[in-house]
Design a protein around this motif. Structure first.
Motif, PDB file in Angstrom:
ATOM      1  N   ALA A  25       0.791  -1.121  -0.254  1.00 47.71           N
ATOM      2  CA  ALA A  25       0.020   0.248  -0.049  1.00 47.71           C
ATOM      3  C   ALA A  25       0.844   1.148  -0.146  1.00 47.71           C
ATOM      4  O   ALA A  25       2.109   1.156   0.381  1.00 47.71           O
ATOM      5  N   VAL A  26       0.316   2.400  -0.651  1.00 45.13           N
ATOM      6  CA  VAL A  26       0.903   3.511  -0.396  1.00 45.13           C
ATOM      7  C   VAL A  26      -0.025   4.529   0.243  1.00 45.13           C
ATOM      8  O   VAL A  26      -1.146   4.633  -0.285  1.00 45.13           O
ATOM      9  N   PRO A  40      -5.674   7.485  -8.204  1.00 41.86           N
ATOM     10  CA  PRO A  40      -5.538   6.970  -6.362  1.00 41.86           C
ATOM     11  C   PRO A  40      -4.214   6.114  -6.498  1.00 41.86           C
ATOM     12  O   PRO A  40      -3.747   5.579  -7.535  1.00 41.86           O
ATOM     13  N   LEU A  41      -3.682   6.427  -5.152  1.00 41.36           N
ATOM     14  CA  LEU A  41      -2.437   5.591  -4.864  1.00 41.36           C
ATOM     15  C   LEU A  41      -2.837   4.044  -4.790  1.00 41.36           C
ATOM     16  O   LEU A  41      -2.065   3.389  -4.735  1.00 41.36           O
ATOM     17  N   GLY A  42      -4.050   3.699  -4.818  1.00 44.40           N
ATOM     18  CA  GLY A  42      -4.631   2.491  -4.692  1.00 44.40           C
ATOM     19  C   GLY A  42      -4.230   1.659  -6.067  1.00 44.40           C
ATOM     20  O   GLY A  42      -4.131   0.401  -6.018  1.00 44.40           O
ATOM     21  N   GLU A  43      -3.873   2.343  -6.939  1.00 48.89           N
ATOM     22  CA  GLU A  43      -3.518   1.571  -8.475  1.00 48.89           C
ATOM     23  C   GLU A  43      -2.208   0.926  -8.068  1.00 48.89           C
ATOM     24  O   GLU A  43      -1.882   0.204  -8.988  1.00 48.89           O
ATOM     25  N   ASP A  64       5.017  -3.149 -12.488  1.00 48.16           N
ATOM     26  CA  ASP A  64       4.383  -3.673 -13.446  1.00 48.16           C
ATOM     27  C   ASP A  64       3.076  -2.881 -14.021  1.00 48.16           C
ATOM     28  O   ASP A  64       2.414  -3.851 -14.807  1.00 48.16           O
ATOM     29  N   GLY A  65       2.641  -2.056 -13.459  1.00 49.26           N
ATOM     30  CA  GLY A  65       1.473  -1.102 -13.707  1.00 49.26           C
ATOM     31  C   GLY A  65       1.968   0.130 -13.751  1.00 49.26           C
ATOM     32  O   GLY A  65       2.960   0.706 -14.667  1.00 49.26           O
ATOM     33  N   PRO A  66       1.451   0.916 -13.019  1.00 51.34           N
ATOM     34  CA  PRO A  66       1.862   2.534 -13.014  1.00 51.34           C
ATOM     35  C   PRO A  66       3.233   3.054 -12.502  1.00 51.34           C
ATOM     36  O   PRO A  66       3.944   2.036 -12.000  1.00 51.34           O
ATOM     37  N   VAL A  67       3.665   4.169 -12.516  1.00 53.88           N
ATOM     38  CA  VAL A  67       4.931   4.702 -12.292  1.00 53.88           C
ATOM     39  C   VAL A  67       4.531   5.441 -10.965  1.00 53.88           C
ATOM     40  O   VAL A  67       3.790   6.178 -11.203  1.00 53.88           O
ATOM     41  N   LEU A  68       5.195   5.430  -9.804  1.00 51.71           N
ATOM     42  CA  LEU A  68       5.085   6.452  -8.749  1.00 51.71           C
ATOM     43  C   LEU A  68       6.252   7.508  -8.834  1.00 51.71           C
ATOM     44  O   LEU A  68       7.356   6.979  -8.660  1.00 51.71           O
ATOM     45  N   LEU A  69       5.812   8.600  -9.251  1.00 51.92           N
ATOM     46  CA  LEU A  69       7.089   9.624  -9.422  1.00 51.92           C
ATOM     47  C   LEU A  69       7.097  10.342  -8.119  1.00 51.92           C
ATOM     48  O   LEU A  69       5.878  10.892  -7.681  1.00 51.92           O
ATOM     49  N   SER A 135       3.166  11.370  -7.692  1.00 51.79           N
ATOM     50  CA  SER A 135       2.363  11.496  -9.058  1.00 51.79           C
ATOM     51  C   SER A 135       2.014  10.173  -9.515  1.00 51.79           C
ATOM     52  O   SER A 135       3.284   9.301  -9.515  1.00 51.79           O
ATOM     53  N   VAL A 136       0.954   9.609  -9.737  1.00 53.20           N
ATOM     54  CA  VAL A 136       0.655   8.088 -10.130  1.00 53.20           C
ATOM     55  C   VAL A 136       0.643   8.375 -11.714  1.00 53.20           C
ATOM     56  O   VAL A 136      -0.400   9.121 -12.225  1.00 53.20           O
TER      57      VAL A 136
END
Length: 292
Positions: A25-26, A40-43, A64-69, A135-136
């Motif tokens: 989790a984030v 959302p961070l839930g992604e 393996d999905g979004p990037v957290l910047l 940022s997601v």
């Protein structure tokens, strides 16, 4: 403010501990830090970390999905908290928990990224106003600040020609150009002072006025200061990075102290209100040649 050498060490630290593991989790206590409200961070929950890279003074946690910047701004940072230590600090006031953990200086926790076995990166901010940003996104360049970054002086590809394109015809002061992220990625207030001292250039001189030899000297100073700082910090605990950076400064933050090169008195850069420093002997305003 974190600058590229320290952020590079932090990116490597995060990569070593997170790559190949899943994000549990984030979570954010300070929701203003999330800059992509539609994502959302839930992604990120359940996603596997595939890489962690630095972009100027930011890091990108690829999954393996979004990037957290992660953008640290003026006073943001991360604290590593193994699962066993999380229980030990639970219930303590924010400042007390920071004092018992590995962050330096003590900073208020604003959130956490927890991995699949309970280990966590605690997100912190030590400023009087929030500067930390998350940022997601699908890729790091989707964030405008990343898309606009100039060449990275810590990168192997950085060459004198890159610097010459940055300064050519510029009527902007050298110190400001060095800190301009769209021109050169990753340099901030402290290292711009250090670079100009090594290059023996007056901070308020216009960039476009530099001669060929001065441009070469500035390029060499940029590489020397940044690569030297990275080598010094590499492998150091992330709790010690700020202290090591402060201790390494030759002129920045040393108003009134002797210059380590010429013995002259380090002074505040005119108009900086004490936020930037230089040596008037080594870095004259143009009326006299630099000290040898």
């Amino acid at each position: 403010m974190p600058e590229s050498p320290e952020v590079e060490v932090l990116a490597r630290f995060v990569r070593d501990r997170a790559a190949g593991r899943r994000i549990d989790a984030v979570e954010l206590d300070e929701f203003r830090a999330l800059k992509t409200r539609a994502r959302p961070l839930g992604e990120l929950s359940g996603r596997a970390v595939t890489d962690v890279t630095r972009h100027g003074k930011h890091i990108a946690v690829a999954t393996d999905g979004p990037v957290l910047l992660v953008s640290f701004g003026r006073a943001g940072w991360l604290r590593w908290e193994p699962a066993g230590e999380a229980a030990a600090s639970a219930g303590l006031p924010a400042d007390a928990a920071a004092d018992t953990a590995t962050d330096a200086p003590p900073a208020a926790p604003i959130g956490r990224l927890t991995l699949d076995d309970g280990d966590a990166f605690v997100l912190t901010d030590a400023g009087t106003w929030l500067s930390f940003g998350l940022s997601v996104v699908d890729e790091a360049a989707d964030v405008a600040a990343i898309a606009k970054l100039g060449p990275d002086p810590l990168g192997d590809a950085f060459a004198l020609a890159d610097l010459e394109r940055v300064v050519a015809g510029r009527r902007k002061q050298l110190k400001a150009v060095l800190q301009e992220q769209e021109s050169l990625a990753g340099i901030g207030n402290a290292y711009s002072d250090e670079i100009l001292h090594v290059a023996r250039l007056y901070p308020l001189r216009h960039a476009g006025d530099l001669g060929e030899g001065e441009r070469a000297r500035l390029f060499a100073a940029i590489r020397e200061v940044l690569t030297g700082a990275l080598a010094d910090r590499s492998g150091a605990p992330i709790a010690e990075l700020k202290a090591r950076k402060v201790a390494s400064m030759r002129v920045h933050g040393r108003t009134g102290e002797p210059c380590p090169v010429c013995g002259g008195v380090v002074a505040d850069v005119p108009g900086s209100k004490g936020a930037a420093q230089y040596c008037p002997v080594c870095q004259p305003d143009g009326e006299h040649p630099p000290a040898s």
